[in-house]
Motif scaffolding. Structure first.
Motif, PDB file in Angstrom:
ATOM      1  N   VAL A  65       0.862  -1.190   0.000  1.00 25.20           N
ATOM      2  CA  VAL A  65       0.000   0.000   0.000  1.00 25.20           C
ATOM      3  C   VAL A  65       0.896   1.236   0.000  1.00 25.20           C
ATOM      4  N   VAL A  66       0.609   2.163  -0.903  1.00 27.75           N
ATOM      5  CA  VAL A  66       1.435   3.376  -1.029  1.00 27.75           C
ATOM      6  C   VAL A  66       0.644   4.576  -0.494  1.00 27.75           C
ATOM      7  N   PRO A  67       1.186   5.247   0.524  1.00 30.14           N
ATOM      8  CA  PRO A  67       0.474   6.396   1.106  1.00 30.14           C
ATOM      9  C   PRO A  67       0.765   7.684   0.324  1.00 30.14           C
ATOM     10  N   ASP A  68       0.142   8.777   0.764  1.00 34.07           N
ATOM     11  CA  ASP A  68       0.413  10.083   0.140  1.00 34.07           C
ATOM     12  C   ASP A  68       1.698  10.691   0.698  1.00 34.07           C
ATOM     13  N   LEU A  69       1.920  10.479   1.986  1.00 33.55           N
ATOM     14  CA  LEU A  69       3.108  10.994   2.665  1.00 33.55           C
ATOM     15  C   LEU A  69       3.657   9.882   3.554  1.00 33.55           C
ATOM     16  N   ALA A  70       4.955   9.937   3.825  1.00 32.19           N
ATOM     17  CA  ALA A  70       5.524   8.988   4.788  1.00 32.19           C
ATOM     18  C   ALA A  70       6.630   9.686   5.572  1.00 32.19           C
ATOM     19  N   THR A  71       6.854   9.206   6.775  1.00 33.34           N
ATOM     20  CA  THR A  71       7.967   9.710   7.580  1.00 33.34           C
ATOM     21  C   THR A  71       8.971   8.579   7.761  1.00 33.34           C
ATOM     22  N   TYR A  72      10.243   8.919   7.607  1.00 31.19           N
ATOM     23  CA  TYR A  72      11.329   7.959   7.769  1.00 31.19           C
ATOM     24  C   TYR A  72      12.320   8.501   8.792  1.00 31.19           C
ATOM     25  N   GLY A  73      13.071   7.600   9.421  1.00 29.89           N
ATOM     26  CA  GLY A  73      14.108   8.000  10.370  1.00 29.89           C
ATOM     27  C   GLY A  73      14.924   6.771  10.714  1.00 29.89           C
ATOM     28  N   LYS A  74      15.303   6.640  11.954  1.00 29.84           N
ATOM     29  CA  LYS A  74      16.037   5.481  12.481  1.00 29.84           C
ATOM     30  C   LYS A  74      17.019   4.879  11.467  1.00 29.84           C
ATOM     31  N   ALA A  75      16.705   3.731  10.862  1.00 28.31           N
ATOM     32  CA  ALA A  75      17.677   2.989  10.043  1.00 28.31           C
ATOM     33  C   ALA A  75      18.158   3.779   8.828  1.00 28.31           C
ATOM     34  N   MET A  76      17.360   4.743   8.382  1.00 27.09           N
ATOM     35  CA  MET A  76      17.677   5.469   7.147  1.00 27.09           C
ATOM     36  C   MET A  76      19.061   6.110   7.189  1.00 27.09           C
ATOM     37  N   ALA A  77      19.462   6.645   8.338  1.00 25.81           N
ATOM     38  CA  ALA A  77      20.715   7.404   8.414  1.00 25.81           C
ATOM     39  C   ALA A  77      21.815   6.647   9.153  1.00 25.81           C
ATOM     40  N   GLY A  78      21.750   5.322   9.136  1.00 24.98           N
ATOM     41  CA  GLY A  78      22.864   4.511   9.637  1.00 24.98           C
ATOM     42  C   GLY A  78      23.230   4.782  11.096  1.00 24.98           C
ATOM     43  N   GLY A  79      22.280   5.237  11.899  1.00 22.79           N
ATOM     44  CA  GLY A  79      22.554   5.464  13.320  1.00 22.79           C
ATOM     45  C   GLY A  79      22.825   6.927  13.639  1.00 22.79           C
ATOM     46  N   PHE A  80      22.788   7.783  12.635  1.00 20.68           N
ATOM     47  CA  PHE A  80      23.027   9.215  12.877  1.00 20.68           C
ATOM     48  C   PHE A  80      21.699   9.962  12.877  1.00 20.68           C
ATOM     49  N   PRO A  81      21.690  11.156  13.513  1.00 18.37           N
ATOM     50  CA  PRO A  81      20.400  11.838  13.685  1.00 18.37           C
ATOM     51  C   PRO A  81      19.887  12.457  12.395  1.00 18.37           C
ATOM     52  N   MET A  82      18.903  11.838  11.813  1.00 17.49           N
ATOM     53  CA  MET A  82      18.260  12.385  10.623  1.00 17.49           C
ATOM     54  C   MET A  82      16.933  11.661  10.406  1.00 17.49           C
ATOM     55  N   ALA A  83      15.939  12.420   9.991  1.00 15.83           N
ATOM     56  CA  ALA A  83      14.644  11.841   9.646  1.00 15.83           C
ATOM     57  C   ALA A  83      14.123  12.639   8.459  1.00 15.83           C
ATOM     58  N   CYS A  84      13.007  12.220   7.901  1.00 14.21           N
ATOM     59  CA  CYS A  84      12.488  12.992   6.759  1.00 14.21           C
ATOM     60  C   CYS A  84      11.008  12.755   6.563  1.00 14.21           C
ATOM     61  N   ILE A  85      10.435  13.667   5.786  1.00 18.68           N
ATOM     62  CA  ILE A  85       9.067  13.527   5.291  1.00 18.68           C
ATOM     63  C   ILE A  85       9.210  13.341   3.788  1.00 18.68           C
ATOM     64  N   VAL A  86       8.569  12.314   3.252  1.00 16.05           N
ATOM     65  CA  VAL A  86       8.596  12.087   1.804  1.00 16.05           C
ATOM     66  C   VAL A  86       7.161  11.983   1.313  1.00 16.05           C
ATOM     67  N   GLY A  87       6.985  12.254   0.022  1.00 17.90           N
ATOM     68  CA  GLY A  87       5.637  12.113  -0.531  1.00 17.90           C
ATOM     69  C   GLY A  87       5.529  12.768  -1.883  1.00 17.90           C
ATOM     70  N   GLN A  88       4.265  12.997  -2.265  1.00 17.83           N
ATOM     71  CA  GLN A  88       4.021  13.584  -3.575  1.00 17.83           C
ATOM     72  C   GLN A  88       4.574  15.002  -3.619  1.00 17.83           C
ATOM     73  N   ALA A  89       5.217  15.340  -4.747  1.00 16.78           N
ATOM     74  CA  ALA A  89       5.855  16.659  -4.884  1.00 16.78           C
ATOM     75  C   ALA A  89       4.846  17.779  -4.633  1.00 16.78           C
ATOM     76  N   GLU A  90       3.615  17.569  -5.088  1.00 16.74           N
ATOM     77  CA  GLU A  90       2.593  18.614  -4.943  1.00 16.74           C
ATOM     78  C   GLU A  90       2.287  18.892  -3.470  1.00 16.74           C
ATOM     79  N   ILE A  91       2.288  17.818  -2.668  1.00 19.26           N
ATOM     80  CA  ILE A  91       1.971  18.007  -1.251  1.00 19.26           C
ATOM     81  C   ILE A  91       3.137  18.700  -0.526  1.00 19.26           C
ATOM     82  N   LEU A  92       4.362  18.434  -0.988  1.00 16.47           N
ATOM     83  CA  LEU A  92       5.515  19.086  -0.350  1.00 16.47           C
ATOM     84  C   LEU A  92       5.800  20.479  -0.930  1.00 16.47           C
TER      85      LEU A  92
END
Ligand SMILES: Cc1ncc(COP(=O)(O)O)c(C=O)c1O
Length: 446
Positions: free
Chosen positions: A272-299
């Motif tokens: 299932v593909v959402p309109d927006l998603a939030t990522y963090g934790k494993a994405m940055a290999g243990g360093f502090p970083m997170a993100c919001i991803v999604g449709q370009a129009e919504i961002l």
């Protein structure tokens, strides 16, 4: 298994000396200077509190030199284990080039391209520092896109500590839907009033809340795997359809599941593909970083070049786009994109889940290792297929704490009553050792 490079086996450590009392002394100092005496909103009782001095691969050592197999992994980010050579080399190289710019930099641009290419719903990304910020801004973006204010979240779901997220995560009065119960004092009534609650894996509950509040609903936010509860077939697609029919957005909080359940996260795992998603934790290999991803129009309302402020979503942060975290993330994703990685992770976690359940049963304790192989929660209850948060109230938390503390005392780093995280650095021997400790902990709890 595959030839995926993992962190080397731990180097020789000094002989452990729990009697040295270094841990006890450090904890006493921490109690004096930390607000409330603790680092988080949870704490392990003093006799099992651990001070971690060093980590390598799937192992950590405490301040007294005792070694642990690490199934906590920094609460999830260390999917490659501690000190992965690729991540360490990338970070060390970046340290010599500069650690913080607050401007575009090559590392974060390349990382953005990689994340957008990997995440199914992603056409654009905005980097922030923590998962709580990411869920906060995702909710804001949904409000901007829809011109509405309410957010539907699920009872028992965790989306961080911000005011709109800290609602009915662990409610004192379970099942009081759809009215949220704030998880903290000090949350303004207005924040609580903008949140409505439904039950996970219960489309009727979602439908009822949307029928009542749909006209003012900006988004439904869901942990696609809610803590250790897996979604039933059709649930996430049903939530998406109900949200869209009401003109609301669907947000997946993939802070835990992103790059962990699969390369494409829960979106790939559950289809299932959402309109927006939030990522963090494993994405940055243990360093502090997170993100919001999604449709370009919504961002798009994040566009800092806009002079027309009619539709504006403010989302800035001092450390946004940090090049060290981006370099670590690039290195981590290079490893995770290799063939066989997720098979290996699931093999390790599958052995652990099966072994812990069998061990519990041998000791006469009804034991469920709920969730997915890459991340799961050990719960002591009869029901092997809990659907929602209220089902988990059957879990014997007192036993969970005792068992977790017995694991800690025997050299297994876990956060009692929380999740077991699995890494690519865990070897077959680590799994054997973990299962042996879990078994001894069951025996000690009798
Ligand atoms: C699903 C989920 N969302 C959001 C958060 C908050 O992330 P952070 O602790 O980085 O603020 C967490 C933290 O564990 C989480 O598990």
């Amino acid at each position: 298994m595959t030839g995926v490079p993992v962190a080397p086996r731990p180097a020789e450590s000094p002989a452990p000396n729990p009697e040295s009392g270094v841990t006890r002394a450090l904890v006493a100092r921490a109690r004096r200077v930390f607000g409330g005496g603790t680092m988080h909103s949870w704490a392990i009782p003093d006799d099992a509190t651990v001070v971690i001095a060093r980590g390598e691969g799937a192992h950590v050592w405490d301040a007294d030199g005792r070694e642990y197999v690490d199934c906590h992994l920094g609460s999830g980010p260390l999917l490659l284990g501690h000190g992965h050579p690729g991540v360490s080399a990338a970070v060390k190289a970046q340290l010599d080039r500069g650690v913080s710019f607050h401007f575009f930099n090559p590392q974060v641009i390349e990382f953005a391209e990689r994340v957008v290419a990997a995440v199914p719903c992603a056409e654009a990304v905005r980097f922030v520092s923590t998962g709580s910020e990411a869920t906060f801004y995702a909710m804001r973006l949904a409000r901007v896109a829809t011109g509405r204010s309410k957010i539907l979240k699920f009872e028992g779901a965790l989306h961080g500590g911000q005011d709109y997220a800290a609602q009915s995560t662990s409610p004192g009065h379970p099942g009081a839907l759809p009215t949220p119960i704030p998880d903290s004092d000090g949350i303004p009534a207005g924040a609580t009033e903008s949140v409505v609650i439904a039950a996970f894996n219960d489309l009727d509950s979602v439908r009822r809340v949307i029928e009542r509040y749909g006209d003012d609903l900006a988004a439904v936010i869901v942990e696609p795997m809610q803590r250790a509860l897996v979604p039933e077939p059709g649930f996430l697609a049903g939530v998406r359809d109900l949200a869209h029919a009401a003109g609301a957005l669907l947000i997946f909080d993939e802070i835990v599941t992103g790059f962990r359940l699969a390369w494409g996260g829960a979106q790939e795992r559950y289809g299932v593909v959402p309109d927006l998603a939030t990522y963090g934790k494993a994405m940055a290999g243990g360093f502090p970083m997170a993100c919001i991803v999604g449709q370009a129009e919504i961002l798009a309302p994040l566009d800092g070049r806009r002079t027309d402020r009619s539709q504006m979503a403010w989302a800035s942060g001092t450390l946004n786009g940090n090049p060290v975290s981006a370099a670590a993330g690039m290195a981590a994703l290079s490893v995770l994109s290799q063939p066989g990685v997720y098979e290996r992770l699931h093999h390790t976690g599958g052995r652990l889940r099966q072994g812990i359940e069998e061990s519990g049963r041998r000791h006469g304790v009804p034991t469920q290792a709920l969730g997915e192989d890459a991340v799961f929660g050990v719960r002591f209850m009869e029901n092997s297929a809990p659907r929602q948060w209220t089902d988990l109230l059957a879990h014997d938390r007192a036993l969970g704490l005792r068992w977790g503390m017995e694991c800690l005392k025997r050299g297994l780093l876990v956060n009692p009553n929380e999740k077991f995280y699995v890494s690519l650095a865990h070897t077959e021997e680590d799994v054997d050792r973990t299962l042996q400790i879990c078994d001894e902990a069951f025996a000690a709890c009798k």
